[in-house]
Each structure stands twice: as C-alpha cells, then as structure tokens.
Motif scaffolding. Structure first.
Motif, short mmCIF file in Angstrom:
data_model
loop_
_atom_site.label_atom_id
_atom_site.label_comp_id
_atom_site.label_asym_id
_atom_site.label_seq_id
_atom_site.Cartn_x
_atom_site.Cartn_y
_atom_site.Cartn_z
N VAL A 293 0.84 -1.19 0.00
CA VAL A 293 0.00 0.00 0.00
C VAL A 293 0.87 1.24 0.00
O VAL A 293 2.05 1.20 0.37
N THR A 294 0.28 2.36 -0.43
CA THR A 294 0.84 3.68 -0.20
C THR A 294 -0.07 4.33 0.82
O THR A 294 -1.28 4.41 0.60
N ALA A 295 0.49 4.75 1.95
CA ALA A 295 -0.36 5.16 3.07
C ALA A 295 0.25 6.32 3.83
O ALA A 295 1.43 6.64 3.68
N GLY A 296 -0.55 6.96 4.67
CA GLY A 296 -0.08 8.06 5.50
C GLY A 296 -0.97 8.24 6.71
O GLY A 296 -2.14 7.83 6.70
N GLY A 311 -6.17 7.26 12.19
CA GLY A 311 -5.55 6.02 11.79
C GLY A 311 -4.64 6.23 10.60
O GLY A 311 -4.05 7.30 10.44
N VAL A 312 -4.49 5.21 9.77
CA VAL A 312 -3.63 5.26 8.59
C VAL A 312 -4.48 5.17 7.34
O VAL A 312 -5.21 4.20 7.13
N TYR A 313 -4.38 6.20 6.50
CA TYR A 313 -5.20 6.32 5.29
C TYR A 313 -4.49 5.65 4.12
O TYR A 313 -3.28 5.83 3.91
N LEU A 314 -5.22 4.87 3.33
CA LEU A 314 -4.66 4.19 2.16
C LEU A 314 -4.86 5.05 0.92
O LEU A 314 -5.98 5.24 0.45
N TYR A 315 -3.78 5.56 0.39
CA TYR A 315 -3.81 6.36 -0.83
C TYR A 315 -3.85 5.49 -2.08
O TYR A 315 -4.43 5.87 -3.09
N ALA A 316 -3.18 4.36 -2.02
CA ALA A 316 -3.12 3.46 -3.17
C ALA A 316 -2.92 2.04 -2.67
O ALA A 316 -2.31 1.81 -1.62
N VAL A 317 -3.46 1.09 -3.43
CA VAL A 317 -3.35 -0.32 -3.09
C VAL A 317 -2.80 -1.05 -4.30
O VAL A 317 -3.38 -0.99 -5.39
N PRO A 402 4.56 9.00 -8.56
CA PRO A 402 4.40 9.92 -7.43
C PRO A 402 2.96 10.36 -7.25
O PRO A 402 2.21 10.48 -8.22
N TYR A 403 2.57 10.60 -6.00
CA TYR A 403 1.21 11.02 -5.68
C TYR A 403 1.23 12.42 -5.10
O TYR A 403 2.12 12.79 -4.35
N TYR A 412 3.06 8.47 2.25
CA TYR A 412 4.30 7.76 2.56
C TYR A 412 4.11 6.30 2.20
O TYR A 412 3.13 5.69 2.57
N TYR A 413 5.08 5.76 1.46
CA TYR A 413 4.97 4.35 1.10
C TYR A 413 5.26 3.48 2.31
O TYR A 413 6.36 3.50 2.85
N GLY A 414 4.29 2.74 2.75
CA GLY A 414 4.43 2.01 4.01
C GLY A 414 4.74 0.54 3.88
O GLY A 414 4.92 -0.14 4.88
N GLY A 415 4.80 -0.02 2.69
CA GLY A 415 5.12 -1.44 2.55
C GLY A 415 3.98 -2.36 2.80
O GLY A 415 2.96 -2.01 3.33
#
Length: 415
Positions: A293-296, A311-317, A402-403, A412-415
């Motif tokens: 995921v890409t998250a922040g 919490g942690v928001y998912l920008y991309a999956v 890039p987002y 932030y790319y969270g893995g």
C-alpha cells in the motif's frame, strides 16, 4: 515535543518512549569538487555470493575456546574480541548530499564500526553507516585495509552485511541477548569520532527492552550507560564472556539544551540473527511482512475536512499485493491490527514488524463511515534490487508513480 541533536541521530522524547530521527549532523564530512566523470558507483542491494547449496555460518563458539562464563577481566575481553572488530569508512557521492557551484555532486565521508561474522569476510554493521555509500573501506585491528561491498541491508532493523575478499579472519562470538539483565556489565569496542579506532568503553545494561523510534521506525533496544559516540555505530556490544549481545546504534545526548550522559542503545543480537543469515543467503530479507500500500497518517486537517477516523489512510493499493487480495481499498483507514491500535504510520510499522510473510492478521478499517473487520494474509516484501530498478524508471515500489498530497499531506509508502 523535546528535540535533541547528536552525531548520527536526533532524539526527542514523547511520553515514556524515546523518539529518534536520523540526521547527518554526526557524519564526519569532507566536501570537495568533483569532475563530471569519475564519480563513484552507488551500491545497491543484491544477492550474496555464497556458493550454491552452502550457507555462511554466523554462529561461532566462544572466542579462543573460552569456557562459557565471564572472561577474567575487561582487558581479557578486549584482547579476545578486538581482532573481530573493524572500523568502516564510506564515501557517498550523490546529488542528495549537495552540489558545488558548478552543479557537480559533492562527496561526503562518514565513519562507523562493524564486526566480523565469519572467517570468509562477512561483516555486520548498521544500515545507516553504509546507506547510499558509493565506496566502503574496512580496516582491521592489524591495520589491513580492505574494500568492501554491501551484500544487503534492511532499514527497518538498521543492519547491513558487508563482504570483503579475505580469508582466515577472526570472527566474533555471538551471544544470547535474551539472557541480559538490568545491571549486567557490557562493553563496546568501536571507532568513536572516526579516528579513535578500536577504543573500548564499559558500563551496565540500563534496560533490556526499551521502546524507541527512529525516523518513524520502531525498535526495542538494549539501553546502556556505556560511552557511545559518533563512529561507534555498528560496533559490538559485548558481555563479560566476550560475546556480541548487541549492535551499537545510537546515543541520547541532550534534552531541551541540557546535556544528557549515559543513555546509549544497541540492537539485541537475537532480534537480527535470522535476518542477517537471510541477507547473506539472499541479499535481502525474504520473509519480511509486506502489505502493498501507499499510506499516511490521518492528520488533524484530514480528520476535520474529510471526516476521517484517526488512523492510517490508504492512498493506493497495489493490485498484486496482500492488501488488495484481502479486499482493502483506496480510502480505507486502518485503525487496528489484531489487538493493536493503529493511529499513525509508526504504529503500522511497529505492528508489521511483529509478523512475517504468510502470517494472518485481522484489520479493523473504517470505510465510508462504517467499521469493517478484514482478515489479511501478509505478503513477502519484494527484492529491493527489483524495486530500485522500478524507481529508476520513475515508479514507486508496487508500480505507482508519485502522488500528490491529500489535504496537504504527502503520502508515505508504508510497505
């Protein structure tokens, strides 16, 4: 939040846990002009060079056949262990290090420590010691200078494995960090300030499981009052039997302008034994839990304007990742994983480190104002060398470019 600067790392305190951020302030810098040609080639993570069907053993007997138990005194520990310690000097040539007036990259140098894992030239140090290095040079106690390559490393555990072309080296004895108790005597051998090579300092274990945070990455470390300074990073923390029980990593030096002494940290050797072997065998950690995921972190602005839960928001999956396979979607907010509350990316990173690829976990997410329970089977983190190749083509890991920030927050790319 209180913030304090020290050689390689910036610490700040929040509640009971220490927060640490990496900084270049401790690097020993030497800048000079470089021509457009002749710049060093940056290292990248790659597979180890162990022969097929063989593994490099990193578990060694007590040094010099010493029986289990304490060596007679500190001098005996030093004599037994110092030949397995190395000083490390690196050169980094990169635009992120700065450019001169001609637009050419500036070269910087830094120093650290390490210790020999086996007689064939595998060496363990901190990831931050060799991160982005274009050249790595290792010096043994006998004065031999060897060129090293980075076999692989992992920022989440702050460890890296080096390889030098040598044989017959004295390997360190690896101890059992789980047997440490508060009050036990420990010793550190390293390269403080990059020039006081092979210095030893001693102290006691102050805490055996101290939770700290390094640039958003959580660690549980050995806290010690042993004297630790810039250049000690990556060196061994030894018990009184001369065995390595920790990897020296950081020092807490001041708070609100007030000097602080005797607060250093080392990574417990038991926490990274299997990871080190994995890096030697494969060049990276193959069973590291991965979400895709890409998250922040949901900040106050996002919560107010978007009505989002904390919490942690998912920008991309990533369509091929573990999150997508479980049914997580863009816009979901992760609030809990099993019994652990997730409020920030740091919380997510900490939770992720307690799982390995193939483990399952129950995620609590908020989607459209509704709370959902989703079972996720963690995937395996891809080979960093492949990810680096994707980045070179302008893509982030997982195939994303890039987002832009949402509500002013850069994902932030969270893995």
């Amino acid at each position: 939040m209180r913030k304090t600067h020290f050689a390689l790392i910036v610490f700040s305190c929040s509640g009971r846990n220490l927060t640490i951020e990496k900084s270049d302030a401790f690097f020993l810098l030497c800048c000079f002009l470089l021509g457009a040609a002749g710049a060093g080639v940056a290292w990248q993570l790659g597979p180890g060079d162990t022969a097929a069907g063989q593994t490099a053993a990193i578990t060694q007997p007590i040094l010099h056949g010493t029986a289990s138990g304490a060596v007679s005194n500190d001098a005996a520990v030093y004599a037994a262990a110092v030949n397995s310690v190395v000083s490390i000097n690196t050169i980094n040539t990169a635009y992120r290090a700065g450019v001169n007036i001609f637009g050419q990259p500036v070269q910087s140098a830094s120093s650290g420590s390490g210790f020999i894992l086996n007689s064939d030239g595998y060496i363990l140090t901190n990831y931050h010691v060799v991160q982005d290095a274009s050249a790595v040079e290792v010096t043994t106690y006998s004065g031999e200078v060897l060129q090293a390559r980075v076999v692989g490393g992992d920022a989440d555990y702050d460890i890296a494995v080096l390889k030098v072309d040598a044989s017959g080296l004295q390997s360190a004895a690896l101890g059992d960090s789980d047997t440490l108790n508060v009050g036990d005597r420990v010793l550190a051998i390293g390269n403080p300030l990059g020039e006081l090579t092979f210095s030893m300092s001693g102290g006691m274990v102050s805490s055996v499981n101290r939770a700290i945070n390094v640039s958003g990455t959580p660690f549980h470390m050995i806290q010690t009052d042993t004297s630790i300074n810039p250049g000690n990073s990556g060196g061994p923390l030894l018990n009184t039997a001369g065995e390595v029980v920790g990897i020296v990593s950081a020092k807490y030096s001041s708070s609100n302008g007030k000097a602080v002494e005797g607060i250093g940290f080392a990574i417990p050797i038991n926490d990274v034994r299997a990871i080190v072997q994995d890096i030697i065998d494969n060049g990276y950690v193959t069973n590291k839990a991965y979400l895709g995921v890409t998250a922040g972190t949901v900040n106050a602005q996002m919560a107010q304007q978007g009505g989002l839960a904390q919490g942690v928001y998912l920008y991309a999956v990533d369509p091929g990742g573990a999150a997508a396979a479980a049914g997580l979607q863009v816009g979901d907010v992760i609030t809990r994983i099993d019994g652990t509350e997730i409020r920030t990316m740091t919380d997510l990173s900490a939770a992720k480190k307690s799982y390995t690829a193939g483990d399952t976990a129950r995620f609590t997410v908020v989607r459209g104002g509704q709370s959902l329970q989703i079972t996720v089977t963690w995937g395996a983190e891809p080979d960093p060398a492949a990810s680096a190749s994707q980045n070179a083509q302008g893509q982030a890991p997982g195939g994303y470019g890039p987002y832009g920030g949402l509500f002013g927050l850069t994902p932030y790319y969270g893995g």
